[in-house]
Design an enzyme around this catalytic site. Structure first.
Site, short mmCIF file in Angstrom:
data_model
loop_
_atom_site.label_atom_id
_atom_site.label_comp_id
_atom_site.label_asym_id
_atom_site.label_seq_id
_atom_site.Cartn_x
_atom_site.Cartn_y
_atom_site.Cartn_z
CB SER A 265 3.96 4.29 8.33
OG SER A 265 2.93 5.15 8.72
CG HIS A 266 1.01 2.16 11.16
ND1 HIS A 266 1.06 2.45 9.81
CD2 HIS A 266 0.47 0.95 11.26
CE1 HIS A 266 0.55 1.44 9.14
NE2 HIS A 266 0.18 0.51 9.99
CB THR B 81 -6.87 1.33 0.92
OG1 THR B 81 -8.19 1.16 1.44
CG2 THR B 81 -5.91 1.49 2.05
NE ARG C 200 -5.56 -2.31 7.40
CZ ARG C 200 -4.68 -2.40 8.38
NH1 ARG C 200 -5.07 -2.71 9.60
NH2 ARG C 200 -3.39 -2.20 8.15
CB THR D 131 -0.91 0.02 1.24
OG1 THR D 131 -1.57 -1.24 1.37
CG2 THR D 131 -1.95 1.11 1.16
CG ASP E 22 1.88 9.50 6.86
OD1 ASP E 22 1.84 8.96 7.98
OD2 ASP E 22 2.10 8.86 5.80
CD GLU F 72 -5.81 6.31 2.91
OE1 GLU F 72 -6.10 5.19 2.46
OE2 GLU F 72 -4.65 6.65 3.20
CE LYS G 228 -1.40 8.25 6.09
NZ LYS G 228 -1.03 7.30 5.04
CB SER H 21 -6.01 4.29 8.00
OG SER H 21 -5.66 5.01 6.82
NE ARG I 255 4.96 0.90 5.27
CZ ARG I 255 3.94 1.60 5.71
NH1 ARG I 255 3.15 1.08 6.63
NH2 ARG I 255 3.72 2.81 5.26
C1 VG1 Z 1 -2.79 1.23 5.82
C2 VG1 Z 1 -4.07 2.07 5.83
C3 VG1 Z 1 -4.11 2.95 4.60
C4 VG1 Z 1 -2.86 3.84 4.56
C5 VG1 Z 1 -1.62 2.96 4.62
C6 VG1 Z 1 -0.35 3.77 4.71
O1 VG1 Z 1 -2.77 0.40 4.68
O2 VG1 Z 1 -5.21 1.23 5.88
O3 VG1 Z 1 -5.30 3.72 4.62
O4 VG1 Z 1 -2.83 4.60 3.40
O5 VG1 Z 1 -1.67 2.11 5.77
O6 VG1 Z 1 -0.38 4.63 5.80
P1 VG1 Z 1 -3.18 -1.16 4.73
O7 VG1 Z 1 -2.95 -1.69 3.35
O8 VG1 Z 1 -2.36 -1.79 5.79
O9 VG1 Z 1 -4.64 -1.17 5.13
V1 VG1 Z 1 1.05 4.94 6.61
O10 VG1 Z 1 0.79 6.21 7.69
O11 VG1 Z 1 1.39 3.47 7.21
O12 VG1 Z 1 2.12 5.37 5.43
CO CO Z 2 2.44 7.06 8.29
#
Ligand code: VG1
Ligand code: CO
Length: 544
Positions: free
Chosen positions: A114-115, A345, A497, A19, A282, A364, A377, A366, A23
């Protein structure tokens, strides 16, 4: 004079970006040639890179510094003329996007997962952003992946490590490396969008706020903007020092992972406004005292109040939201008489709409919100937008949201995540549900039948490209909706999800507890998809 060397390597089969970039666990990235192969694959797909500028930075997680040294040596050997690098290797995702645009760079590399947690046993990530400042579109990431399957060598310079902590200009072979303060340009951009005087009166006037940057990249940005430039009390930004393991936590701004912040906002004499941001800056979560704003509602409320904000007054052309995001924003767009788009997404799908001027705001479910000021974002931007609304309306977060519901109705919304599911079982669940989609609308189940069921396929209205298989959607007769998809950012097993929403029109019961209001729909999801059976879990691992 540095010499360029070509290092032989063999392809890795698993470098398909998800996405948001590639990673993987740190251990995967540390395999010899792994990062190098991916970076060379990206460079190989950039024919026009000679003499161009590249922005480079990351969220400071474990392996950030080593990765940056490798990327600098490779950029020098691949014809770039300049790299703009954040001091200490630090740049938030929104700051990278802003810098690419401000400096007319060819693109940028963001090092972040990211997270996802950081540290030697946790995750690392890399993402390429194009010249508009946004994540590379699928056509590009697909080319990179294909290149990674055949690559057999990469180029780098045999130079020594650079001191990343010293601002200024250095040469690395033919490459100029410009190390800049990571915060200033971004903070200046924010001043052009929001009414800093009004926010300063609110904060310096004594309104207590707490912003949890979760030991991640936003700390220095939030300190500078909120405390130094806007006069919030010192200590308003907590966990503000970026740590390479985020203090052992998940830098994910939600009610589960930002527990310390939530506890503060739940106390009687605590802050009146709270917010949290994620690993790369973000994402955002917005809280009032004892009050949580769902990200879907947040997007709708920003849009409904945009005329209060200097940078957005009278200039909303349209709004876009990702498909699983609630339809609260659609209701605002309809009332404003502007267009509304539904994308898959991932932020990369907003880029074309933003570039074409079709939309001004997007978001989004999320915890992501943003606008045409950059192409990512932007967590701190959303926090400032909310503070500007609070300053202009002189109301609490709760009052603003409940007035919004009273006027537009409420879209009850929750997301249930099942993490670490066996990949085969998760795929089976999705396959089985997908197979049933066609029959579902014809089977009348009780008094609330399925009226539409499909696997979301997006047709980009700007470039005509299609992206299929973006999530299973079930729409019911009472306008409630269930969406299911598998995560594209996880690194261990699969994450299912389940997105659930139900609309209550104005005048209806808008003050229920979310999980209670959605209980019948949650049961319906279980009945349709056998979630417990396939995941082997009694309940979701995270509810947001
Ligand atoms: C998740 C979120 C999606 C977001 C992506 C990257 O993806 O659902 O809305 O754009 O993370 O966000 P997934 O495929 O795991 O549902 V970030 O802040 O991790 O760059
Ligand atoms: Co992020």
């Amino acid at each position: 004079m540095a010499s360029i060397i070509t290092v032989k390597s063999v392809p890795f089969p698993d470098q398909r970006p998800g996405t948001s970039g590639l990673r993987k666990p740190v251990a995967t990235f540390r395999q010899p040639h792994y990062l190098e192969n991916f970076v060379q694959s990206v460079f190989d797909c950039l024919d026009q890179r000679q003499g161009q500028t590249l922005v480079v930075g990351g969220d400071g997680r474990y392996y950030n510094r080593e990765a940056i040294q490798i990327i600098l040596r490779m950029a020098a050997a691949n014809g770039f003329s300049k790299v703009l690098l954040g001091r200490g290797g630090i740049l938030s995702t929104p700051a990278v996007s802003a810098l690419i645009r401000q400096h007319g760079a060819l693109g940028g590399i963001v090092l972040s997962a990211s997270h996802n947690p950081g540290g030697p046993d946790a995750d690392f990530g890399i993402k390429y952003n194009i010249s508009n400042g946004g994540p590379a579109p699928e056509t590009f990431t697909q080319q990179v992946y294909e290149r990674s399957l055949s690559i057999n060598a990469y180029r780098c310079c045999d130079t020594a490590d650079l001191d990343l902590d010293q601002e200024g200009t250095t040469e690395l072979g033919n490459l100029v490396v410009d190390i800049i303060d990571p915060v200033t340009d971004y903070a200046d951009l924010m001043e052009t969008l929001f009414d800093f005087d009004a926010i300063r009166r609110l904060l310096a006037g004594g309104m207590p706020i707490c912003v949890d940057t979760m030991h991640a990249v936003t700390g220095p940005y939030a300190r500078e903007i909120l405390e130094n430039r806007l006069g919030a009390a010192p200590g308003s930004v907590i966990n503000a020092t970026p740590l390479d393991d985020f203090g052992g936590g998940h830098p994910d701004p939600n009610l589960v992972h930002a527990a310390a912040l939530v506890a503060q906002l739940n106390s009687d004499d605590g802050p009146l406004f709270g917010a949290a941001t994620d690993g790369d800056g973000d994402r955002n979560m917005i809280l009032g005292r004892r009050f949580f704003v769902t990200p879907s509602d947040s997007l709708a409320i920003l849009a409904a109040n945009a005329d209060l904000i200097p940078g957005y007054r009278g200039r909303l052309t349209g709004i876009a939201r990702s498909m699983p995001t609630s339809r609260a924003a659609d209701r605002v767009a309809e009332r404003l008489g502007i267009s509304c788009y539904e994308t898959p997404t991932g932020w990369k799908f907003f880029g074309n709409l933003l570039d074409a001027g079709e939309i001004t705001l997007c978001g989004e479910e999320s915890f992501g919100t943003g606008s045409d000021h950059i192409r990512e974002k932007d967590g701190l931007w959303a926090i400032l937008f909310w503070l500007n609304i609070l300053a202009a309306r002189e109301q609490s977060v709760e009052q603003i949201v409940t007035e919004h519901w009273a006027s537009y109705g409420r879209d009850y919304y929750t997301r249930h995540d099942y993490e670490g599911v066996d990949t085969t079982r998760a795929t089976e669940l999705m396959d089985r549900l997908r197979d049933q989609l066609e029959q579902l609308p014809r089977q009348t189940a009780g008094d609330n039948p399925v009226i539409l069921a499909d696997d979301f396929c997006y047709l980009d209205p700007i470039d005509g490209s299609t992206s299929a298989g973006q999530g299973l959607r079930l729409l019911f007769a009472d306008d409630s909706r269930i969406v299911m998809r598998l995560s594209g950012t996880g690194t261990r097993g699969a994450t299912l999800r389940v997105y659930l929403e139900r609309f209550v029109p104005p005048g209806g019961a808008i003050n229920q507890d979310t999980q209670t209001a959605l209980a019948p729909l949650i049961e319906r999801a279980e009945a349709l998809a056998n979630i417990r059976h396939y995941t082997g879990m009694e309940r979701p691992t995270v509810i947001t």
